[in-house]
Design a protein around this motif. Structure first.
Motif, PDB file in Angstrom:
ATOM      1  N   LYS A  38      42.132   5.843  46.556  1.00 60.01           N
ATOM      2  CA  LYS A  38      40.559   6.370  47.342  1.00 60.01           C
ATOM      3  C   LYS A  38      40.699   7.139  48.622  1.00 60.01           C
ATOM      4  O   LYS A  38      40.071   8.082  48.936  1.00 60.01           O
ATOM      5  N   HIS A  39      41.631   6.654  49.172  1.00 57.38           N
ATOM      6  CA  HIS A  39      42.002   6.853  50.580  1.00 57.38           C
ATOM      7  C   HIS A  39      42.728   8.301  50.542  1.00 57.38           C
ATOM      8  O   HIS A  39      42.398   9.358  51.226  1.00 57.38           O
ATOM      9  N   HIS A  40      43.678   8.521  49.744  1.00 57.78           N
ATOM     10  CA  HIS A  40      44.552   9.847  49.408  1.00 57.78           C
ATOM     11  C   HIS A  40      43.659  10.694  48.459  1.00 57.78           C
ATOM     12  O   HIS A  40      44.199  10.437  47.108  1.00 57.78           O
ATOM     13  N   LYS A  41      43.084  11.649  48.884  1.00 59.50           N
ATOM     14  CA  LYS A  41      42.197  12.566  47.908  1.00 59.50           C
ATOM     15  C   LYS A  41      43.181  13.361  47.234  1.00 59.50           C
ATOM     16  O   LYS A  41      43.028  13.734  45.960  1.00 59.50           O
ATOM     17  N   ALA A  42      44.222  13.827  47.633  1.00 61.16           N
ATOM     18  CA  ALA A  42      45.302  14.580  46.977  1.00 61.16           C
ATOM     19  C   ALA A  42      45.943  14.080  45.799  1.00 61.16           C
ATOM     20  O   ALA A  42      46.647  14.699  45.064  1.00 61.16           O
ATOM     21  N   LEU A  43      46.014  12.572  46.016  1.00 60.98           N
ATOM     22  CA  LEU A  43      46.853  11.837  44.544  1.00 60.98           C
ATOM     23  C   LEU A  43      45.711  11.784  43.603  1.00 60.98           C
ATOM     24  O   LEU A  43      46.197  11.655  42.305  1.00 60.98           O
ATOM     25  N   GLN A  44      44.579  11.827  43.709  1.00 56.23           N
ATOM     26  CA  GLN A  44      43.587  11.794  42.520  1.00 56.23           C
ATOM     27  C   GLN A  44      43.758  12.712  41.292  1.00 56.23           C
ATOM     28  O   GLN A  44      43.882  12.392  40.264  1.00 56.23           O
ATOM     29  N   PRO A  45      43.759  14.154  41.695  1.00 54.60           N
ATOM     30  CA  PRO A  45      43.904  14.839  40.552  1.00 54.60           C
ATOM     31  C   PRO A  45      45.411  14.838  39.882  1.00 54.60           C
ATOM     32  O   PRO A  45      45.554  15.066  38.692  1.00 54.60           O
ATOM     33  N   LEU A  46      46.323  14.359  40.598  1.00 51.85           N
ATOM     34  CA  LEU A  46      47.704  13.981  40.304  1.00 51.85           C
ATOM     35  C   LEU A  46      47.619  12.902  39.198  1.00 51.85           C
ATOM     36  O   LEU A  46      48.196  13.138  38.040  1.00 51.85           O
ATOM     37  N   PHE A  47      47.004  11.788  39.432  1.00 46.95           N
ATOM     38  CA  PHE A  47      47.052  10.655  38.645  1.00 46.95           C
ATOM     39  C   PHE A  47      46.215  11.167  37.316  1.00 46.95           C
ATOM     40  O   PHE A  47      46.439  10.737  36.131  1.00 46.95           O
ATOM     41  N   ALA A  48      45.082  11.662  37.551  1.00 48.96           N
ATOM     42  CA  ALA A  48      44.465  12.257  36.308  1.00 48.96           C
ATOM     43  C   ALA A  48      44.975  13.150  35.496  1.00 48.96           C
ATOM     44  O   ALA A  48      45.103  12.908  34.085  1.00 48.96           O
ATOM     45  N   ILE A  49      45.927  14.279  35.937  1.00 48.20           N
ATOM     46  CA  ILE A  49      46.628  14.953  35.078  1.00 48.20           C
ATOM     47  C   ILE A  49      47.630  14.222  34.486  1.00 48.20           C
ATOM     48  O   ILE A  49      48.004  14.449  33.237  1.00 48.20           O
ATOM     49  N   ILE A  50      48.504  13.486  35.174  1.00 53.21           N
ATOM     50  CA  ILE A  50      49.492  12.585  34.516  1.00 53.21           C
ATOM     51  C   ILE A  50      49.087  11.582  33.608  1.00 53.21           C
ATOM     52  O   ILE A  50      49.584  11.643  32.354  1.00 53.21           O
ATOM     53  N   GLY A  51      47.975  11.115  33.744  1.00 52.27           N
ATOM     54  CA  GLY A  51      47.322  10.110  32.904  1.00 52.27           C
ATOM     55  C   GLY A  51      46.789  10.918  31.593  1.00 52.27           C
ATOM     56  O   GLY A  51      47.048  10.187  30.586  1.00 52.27           O
ATOM     57  N   GLY A  52      46.175  11.890  31.847  1.00 53.96           N
ATOM     58  CA  GLY A  52      45.935  12.653  30.578  1.00 53.96           C
ATOM     59  C   GLY A  52      47.091  13.198  29.493  1.00 53.96           C
ATOM     60  O   GLY A  52      47.072  13.181  28.532  1.00 53.96           O
ATOM     61  N   GLY A  53      48.170  13.683  30.518  1.00 52.79           N
ATOM     62  CA  GLY A  53      49.403  14.011  29.869  1.00 52.79           C
ATOM     63  C   GLY A  53      49.774  12.638  28.977  1.00 52.79           C
ATOM     64  O   GLY A  53      50.353  12.931  27.837  1.00 52.79           O
TER      65      GLY A  53
END
Length: 113
Positions: A38-53
């Motif tokens: 929640k603190h590092h906003k730049a990691l949120q899309p990374l986790f979403a894309i990697i999780g979706g993959g």
């Protein structure tokens, strides 16, 4: 046995002190907890894309294991029964050309006859 006793008895500040290896190995890495995500906003899309993959890869592996002719889950001894299952069925995931697969494989010669 003697060596493991020696290694367990290590009480050096480098290992057990403040900022030592034991303390660093017990806490999770930054970016792997919900608070740090929640603190590092730049990691949120990374986790979403990697999780979706990862989800799509897992779904494709399940599809390959369940619906291809390369994997045989049945215990039928006659290979004609096993491989003849896909005669007249669509094997491809998508069919953009609109090919009719209902008669596919039926014109092959039967080796058992």
């Amino acid at each position: 046995m003697f060596m493991s006793r020696v290694l367990r008895a290590v009480d050096h500040p480098y290992i057990t002190g403040k900022g030592g290896r034991a303390a660093n190995n017990s806490t999770p890495m930054q970016g792997l907890t919900m608070k740090s995500i929640k603190h590092h906003k730049a990691l949120q899309p990374l986790f979403a894309i990697i999780g979706g993959g990862m989800v799509f890869v897992a779904a494709y592996i399940v599809r390959l294991a369940a619906f291809t002719t390369d994997v045989n889950w049945s215990k039928v001894k006659d290979p004609a029964d096993t491989y003849g299952y896909y005669d007249g069925k669509q094997f491809k995931f998508l069919n953009p050309a609109g090919i009719d697969y209902s008669k596919a494989g039926l014109d092959r010669p039967k080796y058992t006859e």
